[in-house]
Structure formats: structure tokens, C-alpha cells
Design an enzyme around this catalytic site. Structure first.
Site, PDB file in Angstrom:
ATOM      1  N   CYS A 109       2.855 -20.861  40.742  1.00 35.38           N
ATOM      2  CA  CYS A 109       4.061 -20.221  40.227  1.00 35.38           C
ATOM      3  C   CYS A 109       3.769 -18.913  39.483  1.00 35.38           C
ATOM      4  CB  CYS A 109       4.831 -21.218  39.356  1.00 35.38           C
ATOM      5  SG  CYS A 109       6.538 -20.728  39.056  1.00 35.38           S
ATOM      6  N   HIS A 206       5.158 -27.203  41.675  1.00 35.91           N
ATOM      7  CA  HIS A 206       4.763 -28.052  40.554  1.00 35.91           C
ATOM      8  C   HIS A 206       4.836 -29.494  41.055  1.00 35.91           C
ATOM      9  CE1 HIS A 206       5.385 -24.531  37.937  1.00 35.91           C
ATOM     10  NE2 HIS A 206       6.498 -24.329  38.604  1.00 35.91           N
TER      11      HIS A 206
HETATM   12 ZN    ZN Z   1       7.739 -22.558  38.616  1.00 38.47          ZN
END
Ligand code: ZN
Lengths: 254, 430
Positions: A109, A206
């Protein structure tokens, strides 16, 4: 289920096949939605494969640890990204050298975005990345949230959870980690998720990513062991819970 | 206002009750025919509106504030959670006002979900607000922690009288700097208890690592929680320390009691002469968790505790507040919309405290995610069964003669209560 198998219970003993050093990038500021789980999974699986794990944290202003065998980094809030910005730029050259040299890395991310060329916010300001990955990211008003299933050639089906508003497009210098079968991935147009370059795995997922995708964890560990010791002698981690968690997760709604 | 708002709304309310429906429909009807109804009705209250917001503990804290104010003889209007906030409040108002639209209450105490905060405070500026904490919660809905802090800041900015802040949560305490006209009061913790309240910033900091430099001196707090015993607590306020019995369990619940006490003191005049301190303390000692926020039942002569866990901070606090020793343990994790779909949060909780006794039973739609999480923390796992009814039956059978504890997400708790009501008395909730 029995509890006697290695990795199912009992403090796992460290093994004698040698030390593998895992460096976590900016866990204080870039660690959201369980990204810490990735470091924990590496630590435990290194043990279950019979090696000795060493988990080190690198935060803003710390001296950078020598001899990193694996590097992991996670996502963060906008505020976290601002805090690490200067420090990351100052580390850009040495991280790039490690990457080109083949050090296995996992970036999720926020750090996936900052490992790219730049992040352009909705208001048009440009946050420079460190350019290890040939990708660029554009901020949007749309938040991409939900369970994700990705088809990959290297790691089979990859499962995770995405939560991002930046949209990333890949340049010619990288290949996608895989093709999205459920969810959005890098951006809302091309159906790709994540990026692969040398021994770097970059992804929006995630979940944490590694617990339910042990194939990626073992790729990082195998690569690290081969680079350091010339060969990887795997152990036999008990992945039955991982299998069952994958089966159930794959059936859950977006 | 249209003269027919209240009669019509009440009729719809009665009709939808008869059909067994919820509160949303009558609220919706009133919203449509008379959008100013809520603001107008609430603005007639002599003590105004108090809102309670934050990530963890809103429901129980709101209930506590209500009970504390009632102990001072105030008539309190409050909302039940569950339905859409504005419609829920409008529907609850309809049940309380007389046929001419007058509300017989001195003050309204409302639990305000972050998602509905902006809309509500823009239309009904509260006189008081109590802001509890900003923790990782349901981030898949709200995006990010900083955004939640901004929402709370907006509530504070719209408050006309007193803003009550958690001194120990940096993101909440910092809101004080942005305020100009309001009175600010804090509730706080004794340094010795700080260790039981990790916030999300220091969750991963090494133990004993120094606080970030440049933090200003802590402001003094109106109420400080000094000590927590097995069933007692010690609070400091007005320059003295009082020890009281507590029905509430868990340090974080009792810290929220300090928050409720601060707000109640703000509303009824704090140290003012007409505050009855004895009844206030008596009420404090009697408060119990709100429905669905953890409760103790009895099954086959043994206690069975339900502990609601809905985010990493709540789970960590639950594990710290309820030590595992002597208890059989079950964990029930669902990922329905109301629970949050993202399972990442399980990896932000450390389960070492369960290592000695292990976990006897895992259940819920994400039972195997939980099993995997425990495996990586070297916690022994008994049985895994995603289906809650057979899992609960097996757990009770297997732990005969032992006290039991179940950590569960919200919808898992509802399912467990339903099953338990077949074998023991479980409070019916309207
Ligand atoms: Zn994220």
C-alpha cells in the site's frame, strides 16, 4: 486438529540453519491494517523452516541496519507518509542498491506507492517516490475497499483486503503481481494488482497479506536463504489453518 | 411546524410497532414531512443537548451519563442505538413528546456515531460534548484515523458550552488547541494505569521507549481515575479522592465512567452546592455495561462472560481487563457488514496472554482466520467450527464446571445470545 505439529503450537524453537535478518521499514509510522502481521509471519516461518530469525525495526532517524536479508514495509495514513518522506528520500540510494542487488522485499500500500516514481495528490501536488519501481500513483476521491482475489502465475491465488484511494499504473519496467478476480487492485481500469520487479513483491493487499498467502512468505525466505547460504533447505510448516482460512476467505463477499 | 407532524408521526409509529417494525419508518416519515422537527423539539430543553462520541465505549458511556444525571433528579431524553441516527432520534422523540410536540425532559444525552456527526451537529449544535477516543475501528467504513479525529474536532467546534476531552488520547486532547469560545474539561488516568491503555500510536513502539519529545505538560483533569480494584475504583475530583464499589468490569469501562462523571458534573454544575454527591457516587457504583457491550450470564451454575471485541484496541483492552486464568475461552469472529469485513485488525492484537491456557473453541465466519492468527502467536487451539450454534454447544459441554469467557464480534454476540437464551435467562432487548 492435532497440536503437535511444528508451527501449530508451543513456542517455536529457533533453528540451526543460520540467521536471516528481517528489517521492517518505518513500523512506527507505516503500519496500518495489520501490516505488522507480515513481519510476524516472516519471523515465525523462518523459524519453522529451521533458520533463526532476527527482526529489526527501522524508524525515521535510526541508523540503517546492515545486512538486511529481507525488507518489509506497510501502509500508513497520510500523516505517516509525510513523517517518513524526507528520511525515505535520504535512504533512496541504498534501498535502490539493495533492490537491484536482489534483496527480497515486500512493500504494501503506502510504501508500494512511495517505492514508485511519484504520488500525485488530488489537488495536484506531487510527492516524489524513490523510483525503485516503475509505477506512478494518482490520488482520487474514490476509496477502493473490500476483499480481493488475485490470480497470479507465481503464487497461485492471492487473497487479501484492499483499502486505498490512490490508483497506481505500471510502467514497462515492472510486471503486475497478478490479475484481479474479485475487487479492484492497482486501479479501477486495467484489472491488475500489485507489481513485481527483481525480488520485490509490491501489493495493495492488507489482511495481513502473508498469513493467508504463505507462498509469498516462502518466496521471500527462500530467496533470502539462497542469496545468503547458496541454497534453501525448507522445513515443514503446518499450513492447514492457512488452507482453511483461504478457502473460507475466498467465499466471503466483497 | 405543520400541525399534523406529531399526530401523523405517532400514528405511523404505532402502526409500525404493531407490525413489529423498527424505528426507522416513523423517523423517516417525520423527516420527510417536517425536517425541522428534531431541532425544534430538542432546542426547548432547559439544559440543552449533550452528545457522546468516539470510537470505543459510546453506548455504555451514554448510558452512564444518563444514569448519573437521573440520580440528580433530571429528566433525560436519550437515544437507542441501532437504527439510522437522525431517524432513530426523530422516532424516539415521537415516542416521548406529547400530542402537541412538547418534550418533557431537562436534557438530551445522545450517542453520536462518527458517520452521522457532521450532519447532526450542523443542524442541532449541542451545548455539551464528550469525546472519548480515536482508535482503529471499522476503518473500512471511515477511511482513516485522522479523519475520525477531524469529525470529533467538528463536533467540538459546533458545541456551544462545554467540551469534555480524554486527556490521555493525544488525538482527542489536541482538539483543545483548535477551540476558542468553549469551556474545556478533561478526564484522565493515573500514570500507573497508562500502561493498560496503549493507543494506536504506541501500539508498536518498543516497551519503555520514551514519549515523543516536545509533548506539552498534561493539563489538569476534572476527574482522574486513580486505581482499579477487583470491584472497586478510586476517582479524584474536587481536590479529594473517593473510593467506590463498581459493578462495571474492565479498566476501560471504568475509565469511561470517569468520562461520564466529568460530563455529568459539567451538566449539573460540578462542585455546585445543589449537586448531591452521595447519590451521584451511588449511581456510579451501580452502572452496568449497556446491552451487547459485554455482560455476565450464568450457565449451568457457572459464570459465562461475553466480551464484545470490535477493533484491535478493544480486543487488546479486553484481553488485559479480563485475565484468562481459571477460565475456559472461546473466540467468535464474524465478518458481516456490522462487524467490518476486513480481518486485518486481528493482526494488530497480541494474544500471548492466552498462551498459558490456550483457546478451547473458535467459531464464526472467520474462525479459521482467528485460528491462523493464534497459530502465529503459538497459542494452543482446541476445536474450530465456523457454525456458531454447534460450536457454542461443544464449548459449554467441554468446559463443564468451569467459568467461561467468550470474546466475540458484534453479530457473533447476537447469535450467541440467541443460542444462550434457549438454555439460560438472557435479558430481552426491545
Ligand atoms: Zn491500504
Amino acid at each position: 486438529m492435532s497440536q503437535e505439529t511444528p508451527g501449530a503450537s508451543g513456542p517455536s524453537a529457533a533453528g540451526g540453519k543460520g540467521i536471516l535478518r528481517v528489517v521492517q521499514l518505518y513500523p512506527r509510522d507505516m503500519n496500518i491494517y495489520g501490516d505488522w502481521g507480515n513481519a510476524l509471519v516472516l519471523q515465525q516461518r523462518i523459524r519453522w523452516h529451521g533458520y533463526t530469525p532476527e527482526l529489526l525495526e527501522y524508524n525515521v532517524g535510526d541508523p540503517f541496519p546492515d545486512d538486511a536479508d529481507i525488507i518489509v514495509g506497510g501502509g500508513g495514513q497520510d500523516s505517516g507518509q509525510l513523517v517518513i518522506q524526507d528520511d525515505l528520500q535520504a535512504r533512496a540510494d541504498s534501498l535502490k542498491e539493495l533492490a537491484e542487488d536482489g534483496t527480497p522485499m515486500l512493500v504494501i500500500c503506502g510504501l508500494y506507492q512511495l517505492f514508485g516514481r511519484f504520488f500525485k495528490t488530488r489537488t495536484g501536488s506531487v510527492i516524489p517516490g524513490i523510483g525503485i519501481l516503475d509505477v506512478e500513483t494518482h490520488g482520487t476521491d474514490e476509496r477502493l475497499i473490500g476483499n480481493v482475489k488475485v490470480t497470479t502465475s507465481e503464487f497461485g491465488e492471492v487473497l487479501g483486503y484492499e483499502n486505498h484511494s490512490g490508483q497506481t499504473t505500471l510502467g514497462d519496467g515492472v510486471r503486475p503481481l497478478g490479475t484481479v478476480a474479485k475487487g479492484t487492485g492497482n486501479n479501477s481500469s486495467d484489472g491488475h494488482e500489485g507489481a513485481r520487479y527483481r525480488n520485490i513483491v509490491a501489493s495493495y493487499l492488507h489482511g495481513s497479506l502473508l498469513p493467508k498467502n504463505p507462498a509469498i512468505a516462502d518466496f521471500l525466505i527462500r530467496t533470502a536463504a539462497e542469496r545468503k547460504f547458496g541454497a534453501f533447505e525448507p522445513g515443514l510448516p503446518d499450513d492447514r489453518y492457512a488452507e482453511l482460512a483461504r478457502e473460507h476467505a475466498a467465499r466471503r463477499p466483497r | 411546524m405543520p400541525f399534523y407532524t406529531v399526530p401523523l408521526g405517532k400514528l405511523v409509529r404505532r402502526a409500525s410497532r404493531l407490525r413489529g417494525g423498527g424505528s426507522a419508518l416513523p423517523g423517516l416519515v417525520v423527516e420527510k414531512i417536517d425536517p425541522g422537527f428534531m431541532r425544534r423539539t430538542l432546542s426547548t430543553l432547559p439544559h440543552g443537548v449533550a452528545v457522546v462520541s468516539g470510537t470505543n465505549g459510546k453506548t455504555t458511556t451514554t448510558k452512564m451519563v444518563v444514569e448519573l444525571l437521573e440520580s440528580q433528579g433530571l429528566k433525560v431524553f436519550t437515544n437507542r442505538t441501532g437504527s439510522n441516527f437522525t431517524r432513530g432520534v426523530a422516532a424516539a422523540l415521537l415516542g416521548e413528546v406529547d400530542w402537541r410536540g412538547r418534550l418533557d425532559a431537562d436534557v438530551a444525552v445522545l450517542e453520536l456515531d462518527e458517520a452521522h456527526a457532521v450532519h447532526f451537529v450542523n443542524s442541532v449544535p449541542p451545548k455539551y460534548c464528550l469525546l472519548l477516543n480515536v482508535l482503529r475501528d471499522q476503518l473500512d467504513r471511515f477511511g482513516e484515523i485522522d479523519k475520525t479525529a477531524q469529525l470529533l474536532q467538528h463536533i467540538a467546534a459546533k458545541t456551544t458550552g462545554t467540551v469534555v476531552l480524554n486527556r490521555e488520547d493525544p488525538r482527542v486532547a489536541r482538539i483543545a488547541e483548535t477551540l476558542t469560545g468553549q469551556e474545556v474539561r478533561y478526564f484522565g488516568l493515573d500514570d500507573s494505569l497508562l500502561g493498560t491503555f496503549p493507543n494506536d500510536d504506541d501500539m508498536r513502539a518498543a516497551p519503555g521507549s520514551p514519549a515523543p519529545a516536545g509533548l506539552p505538560e498534561k493539563p489538569s483533569a476534572d476527574v482522574v481515575l486513580r486505581k482499579v480494584g477487583a470491584d472497586t475504583a478510586e476517582f479524584e475530583y474536587d481536590g479529594g479522592t473517593v473510593s467506590t464499589a463498581m459493578k462495571l468490569r474492565g479498566v476501560y469501562n471504568i475509565f469511561n465512567a470517569a468520562a461520564a462523571l466529568t460530563l455529568a458534573r459539567g451538566i449539573c454544575g460540578g462542585a455546585a452546592a445543589d449537586t448531591n454527591h452521595e447519590t451521584l457516587l451511588e449511581a456510579l457504583s451501580q452502572v452496568a455495561p449497556a446491552f451487547g457491550r459485554g455482560e455476565s450470564l450464568t450457565v449451568e451454575g457457572q459464570p459465562l462472560d461475553l466480551v464484545l471485541v470490535k477493533n484491535p484496541s478493544g480486543f487488546r483492552l479486553g484481553l488485559k481487563s479480563f485475565p484468562a486464568g481459571g477460565y475456559a475461552t472461546m473466540i467468535a469472529i464474524n465478518d458481516n457488514y456490522a462487524d467490518g469485513r476486513d480481518m486485518s485488525w486481528l493482526w494488530d492484537v497480541e494474544f500471548d496472554s492466552l498462551r498459558a491456557g490456550g483457546v478451547d473453541q473458535l467459531t464464526g465466519s472467520r474462525a479459521y482466520d482467528m485460528a491462523l492468527r493464534l497459530q502465529y502467536d503459538d497459542v494452543r487451539i482446541g476445536a474450530v467450527e465456523p457454525d456458531i450454534a454447534p460450536a457454542l454447544a461443544a464449548f459449554i459441554r467441554g468446559a463443564k464446571g468451569q467459568p467461561k469467557r467468550i470474546f466475540c464480534t458484534y453479530t457473533a454476540m447476537l447469535a450467541i445470545r440467541r443460542e444462550l437464551s434457549k438454555i439460560t435467562t438472557v435479558e430481552v432487548v426491545s
